[in-house]
Every structure is written in C-alpha cells, then in structure tokens.
Write an enzyme that holds these catalytic residues in place. Sequence first.
Site, PDB file in Angstrom:
ATOM      1  N   ARG A  25       0.698  -0.825   0.097  1.00 18.56           N
ATOM      2  CA  ARG A  25      -0.005  -0.272  -0.244  1.00 18.56           C
ATOM      3  C   ARG A  25       1.192   1.054   0.271  1.00 18.56           C
ATOM      4  O   ARG A  25       0.986   2.177  -1.091  1.00 18.56           O
ATOM      5  CB  ARG A  25      -1.410  -0.126   1.293  1.00 18.56           C
ATOM      6  CG  ARG A  25      -1.913   1.355   0.999  1.00 18.56           C
ATOM      7  CD  ARG A  25      -2.879   0.810   3.015  1.00 18.56           C
ATOM      8  NE  ARG A  25      -3.098   2.302   3.663  1.00 18.56           N
ATOM      9  CZ  ARG A  25      -3.174   2.610   4.400  1.00 18.56           C
ATOM     10  NH1 ARG A  25      -1.343   2.877   4.530  1.00 18.56           N
ATOM     11  NH2 ARG A  25      -3.689   4.111   4.427  1.00 18.56           N
ATOM     12  N   ARG A  76       8.028 -19.334  -4.049  1.00 16.02           N
ATOM     13  CA  ARG A  76       9.388 -20.074  -3.739  1.00 16.02           C
ATOM     14  C   ARG A  76      10.026 -20.068  -5.374  1.00 16.02           C
ATOM     15  O   ARG A  76       9.913 -21.249  -5.627  1.00 16.02           O
ATOM     16  CB  ARG A  76      10.270 -20.539  -3.522  1.00 16.02           C
ATOM     17  CG  ARG A  76       9.593 -20.360  -1.506  1.00 16.02           C
ATOM     18  CD  ARG A  76      10.114 -21.560  -0.816  1.00 16.02           C
ATOM     19  NE  ARG A  76       9.365 -21.241   0.843  1.00 16.02           N
ATOM     20  CZ  ARG A  76       9.887 -20.242   1.478  1.00 16.02           C
ATOM     21  NH1 ARG A  76      10.489 -19.375   1.720  1.00 16.02           N
ATOM     22  NH2 ARG A  76       8.224 -20.094   2.669  1.00 16.02           N
ATOM     23  N   GLU A 107      15.596 -13.706   2.610  1.00 18.92           N
ATOM     24  CA  GLU A 107      16.576 -13.582   1.736  1.00 18.92           C
ATOM     25  C   GLU A 107      16.633 -14.051   0.794  1.00 18.92           C
ATOM     26  O   GLU A 107      17.595 -13.545  -0.352  1.00 18.92           O
ATOM     27  CB  GLU A 107      17.336 -14.977   3.315  1.00 18.92           C
ATOM     28  CG  GLU A 107      18.349 -14.055   3.871  1.00 18.92           C
ATOM     29  CD  GLU A 107      19.328 -14.946   4.782  1.00 18.92           C
ATOM     30  OE1 GLU A 107      18.901 -16.373   4.621  1.00 18.92           O
ATOM     31  OE2 GLU A 107      20.037 -14.571   4.461  1.00 18.92           O
ATOM     32  N   GLY A 108      15.835 -15.102   0.439  1.00 17.73           N
ATOM     33  CA  GLY A 108      16.075 -15.498  -1.177  1.00 17.73           C
ATOM     34  C   GLY A 108      15.331 -13.870  -2.118  1.00 17.73           C
ATOM     35  O   GLY A 108      16.040 -14.400  -2.854  1.00 17.73           O
ATOM     36  N   ASP A 131      11.007 -14.290  10.394  1.00 18.97           N
ATOM     37  CA  ASP A 131      12.526 -15.012  10.945  1.00 18.97           C
ATOM     38  C   ASP A 131      13.681 -14.289  11.359  1.00 18.97           C
ATOM     39  O   ASP A 131      14.780 -14.447  12.586  1.00 18.97           O
ATOM     40  CB  ASP A 131      13.189 -15.621  10.112  1.00 18.97           C
ATOM     41  CG  ASP A 131      12.234 -17.208   9.178  1.00 18.97           C
ATOM     42  OD1 ASP A 131      11.130 -17.078   9.819  1.00 18.97           O
ATOM     43  OD2 ASP A 131      12.378 -17.827   8.408  1.00 18.97           O
ATOM     44  N   GLY A 174      11.645 -20.303  12.055  1.00 23.14           N
ATOM     45  CA  GLY A 174      12.883 -19.580  12.149  1.00 23.14           C
ATOM     46  C   GLY A 174      13.900 -20.232  11.433  1.00 23.14           C
ATOM     47  O   GLY A 174      14.592 -19.669  11.331  1.00 23.14           O
ATOM     48  N   GLN A 257       2.327 -18.819  13.038  1.00 21.73           N
ATOM     49  CA  GLN A 257       2.807 -17.826  13.192  1.00 21.73           C
ATOM     50  C   GLN A 257       2.533 -17.144  12.096  1.00 21.73           C
ATOM     51  O   GLN A 257       3.762 -16.039  12.338  1.00 21.73           O
ATOM     52  CB  GLN A 257       4.668 -18.359  13.778  1.00 21.73           C
ATOM     53  CG  GLN A 257       5.068 -19.506  15.167  1.00 21.73           C
ATOM     54  CD  GLN A 257       6.037 -19.587  14.886  1.00 21.73           C
ATOM     55  OE1 GLN A 257       6.435 -19.358  15.377  1.00 21.73           O
ATOM     56  NE2 GLN A 257       5.561 -20.770  14.331  1.00 21.73           N
TER      57      GLN A 257
HETATM   58  O1  F6P Z   1      10.884 -18.165   6.248  1.00 17.28           O
HETATM   59  C1  F6P Z   1       9.691 -17.873   6.656  1.00 17.28           C
HETATM   60  C2  F6P Z   1       9.206 -19.786   7.038  1.00 17.28           C
HETATM   61  O2  F6P Z   1       8.477 -19.134   7.732  1.00 17.28           O
HETATM   62  C3  F6P Z   1      10.261 -20.411   7.910  1.00 17.28           C
HETATM   63  O3  F6P Z   1      10.367 -19.481   9.657  1.00 17.28           O
HETATM   64  C4  F6P Z   1      10.260 -21.499   7.539  1.00 17.28           C
HETATM   65  O4  F6P Z   1      10.708 -22.002   8.209  1.00 17.28           O
HETATM   66  C5  F6P Z   1       9.437 -21.964   6.116  1.00 17.28           C
HETATM   67  O5  F6P Z   1       9.621 -20.420   6.406  1.00 17.28           O
HETATM   68  C6  F6P Z   1       8.897 -22.465   6.104  1.00 17.28           C
HETATM   69  O6  F6P Z   1       8.410 -22.857   4.540  1.00 17.28           O
HETATM   70  P1  F6P Z   1       7.104 -23.601   3.812  1.00 17.28           P
HETATM   71  O7  F6P Z   1       6.159 -22.253   4.718  1.00 17.28           O
HETATM   72  O8  F6P Z   1       7.569 -23.206   2.535  1.00 17.28           O
HETATM   73  O9  F6P Z   1       6.988 -24.508   4.911  1.00 17.28           O
END
Ligand code: F6P
Length: 325
Positions: A25, A76, A107-108, A131, A174, A257
């Site tokens: 936004r 991803r 990071e990615g 994280d 995390g 989370q």
């Molecule tokens: O990077 C965020 C995160 O929630 C990490 O804490 C966890 O390891 C990962 O993504 C889980 O990824 P996915 O939702 O692809 O299972």
Amino acid sequence: MTSKPTKIGILTSGGDAPGMNAAIRAVVRAALSNDIEAVGVINGFEGLINGEFRNLGARDVGGILQRGGTILLTSRSKRFMEPSGQREALRKMNEAGVDALVTIGGEGTLKGAQVLSEQGVKVIGIPGSIDNDIWGTNISIGTDTAMNTIMEAVDKLRDTASSHQRAFLIETMGRNSGYLAVMAGIVCGAEMTLVPEVPVQVEEVATAVEDAYRRGKTHAIIINAEGSNIDTAELARSIDNRDLGFKTRMTILGHIQRGGSPTAYDRLLASRMGIKAVEALVEGTHGVMTGLKGHGIEFIPFKDVISNKRQVNMEYYNMAKVLAR
Ligand code: F6P
C-alpha cells in the site's frame, strides 16, 4: 540528472509475513504521489517470468493495511534461479514498461533482487520475514507480529501446563535462525531455549526440566527453534520417558506464526519502508535494501546484505538463561 522511473513493479516473494500488505500500500501510494504508475506482480518472481502484472491505483490498495498475508500472492520460484528464467523476467518487464521494481521478502527475495540489479534493473528490497534473519536491518516486517502470536500462544500453553504441572516443549519457526525462539524465551519466561546457533544435548534439557520441578515451579516451558539440533517430537518422547517430576506435552506452533493482522509496529515499519523505497528510486538510488538502523531507515547495498550472516544476539540468549531461574 537522474531520471525517475515511470512505472514501478511491486512483488512479494518467499514466506509471507504480516505487514507485507501495508508495505505494498505504501509503495503504491508513494509512487502515485510522485506521478509514477504502480503495478503489482502476481505470485512473486514466478509472476515476473509469466508477465502477470496488474495495475494498482490508490483504491486497489484500500482496506489491506490491517490484513495479514500478501494480496499479490507469493512463491518460491525455482525457475527464477536459472538464467533462462531471469532473461524471461527481464523481457516481460520491458514489454510491460516496468522500469523499476520493489521486492518485499526475505533472504531469497533479496538474492533475486540482487540478480536483477546486476542486470541493470533499478531494484529496491524491503525486508519482510518473520524469521528476522536478514543482515542490515534491526528488524524485518512481520517479526513483531509473529513474536506477539508466539507470546499469546505460549501464555495459553503455560496456563494449561501449570494447571496439570507439565513440561511443554514448544517449537517456534525461524528456519536456521534462533531469533524468534530467544525472544520468546525472554518474553514468555521459558525455562530453557534451544536455538540452531548453540547445540545442546537432550540430557541438558532433561536437567532443566527436573531442576524446574525441584525448585517448585508448576511447569517447565522449553522453547525449541525449528532449526535447532534436536527434533521437537523426539525430544518430547525422550523427556517423557524419564522420571523428571513433570509429564510432557509438545506443541509445534507452525504456520499460525505467519498469519494474522500486523501489529501497529509492523504497519508503521512497513509504511515507512514502502515510502522510503519509492523515495530512493525517485532520487536515483537502487541496488539497496531499506534497513532500520537506530530510529531511521537507511539504504544497505544488496551485496552487503547477502554476503553477511545475521547472528543471534548472544546477549539476549544469555539474558533468557538468567531469567529462567
Ligand atoms: O521464512 C519463513 C518461514 O516461515 C520459516 O520460519 C520456515 O522455516 C519456512 O518459512 C517454512 O516455509 P514453508 O511455508 O514453505 O513451509
């Protein structure tokens, strides 16, 4: 004289984080305020490769400030890691007249942003990840909300743990970072916190549980970061098989989370970073991430962000230990 962009693309990538919508936004409205068009890229880098663009006006981003997740969807993308995917993405951007990009993610996402930046695209990164493992910013968008979700969940678990006089093993997310676990250890008053950065033996956990019982506590809360050296379910089995005073239960908090309405802190951080990202592009700055340093938002070069590893703060780790007495 720097030429400001005419059309800014915005994408979210990787794990979603509460506050991403607030950032979208802010970028859209800041762009419009500078007479720059805004387009959403649907589904992260995957959408960039497929040319999935959607024009975003001020009203299109109305009513999203308080919503978790990302209205732009996320992925991803494996294809974007290949040169052929990157070439296709550049082609689709050129065809659509998108001459700058704001990427929101972890990071990615920042690595993807750097790849495009190296190929001449004007890119700004905004750190979004629960994280809090991104170097160059005190905190990322979504972390505060996740912390509050964890705190609420652990408080509830403590109620039942105390009532039944049990030990609870609680797994936080995390990835390879112990940030969420350490902070949860402090703000939830855990008896022990396990993080990837400090490997421990099952015996040490058993001792902590037994000590808590001996000291007269009504429960033992053990927070285990998902990336720690001990699997939560195995640990629960192993602890429960011993005579330590408390019986054991286990809870993996999981993707809960990642969801939920962003806290005031995350909304503010996201709004500030979104505005700052557009400001950078207008001034001719790019190839950088917005980072919170002290009280201000600064620009940190992608190459620094991705070549440095953020470590868990040992001061906080030790603080959690002292407070566990
Ligand atoms: O990077 C965020 C995160 O929630 C990490 O804490 C966890 O390891 C990962 O993504 C889980 O990824 P996915 O939702 O692809 O299972």
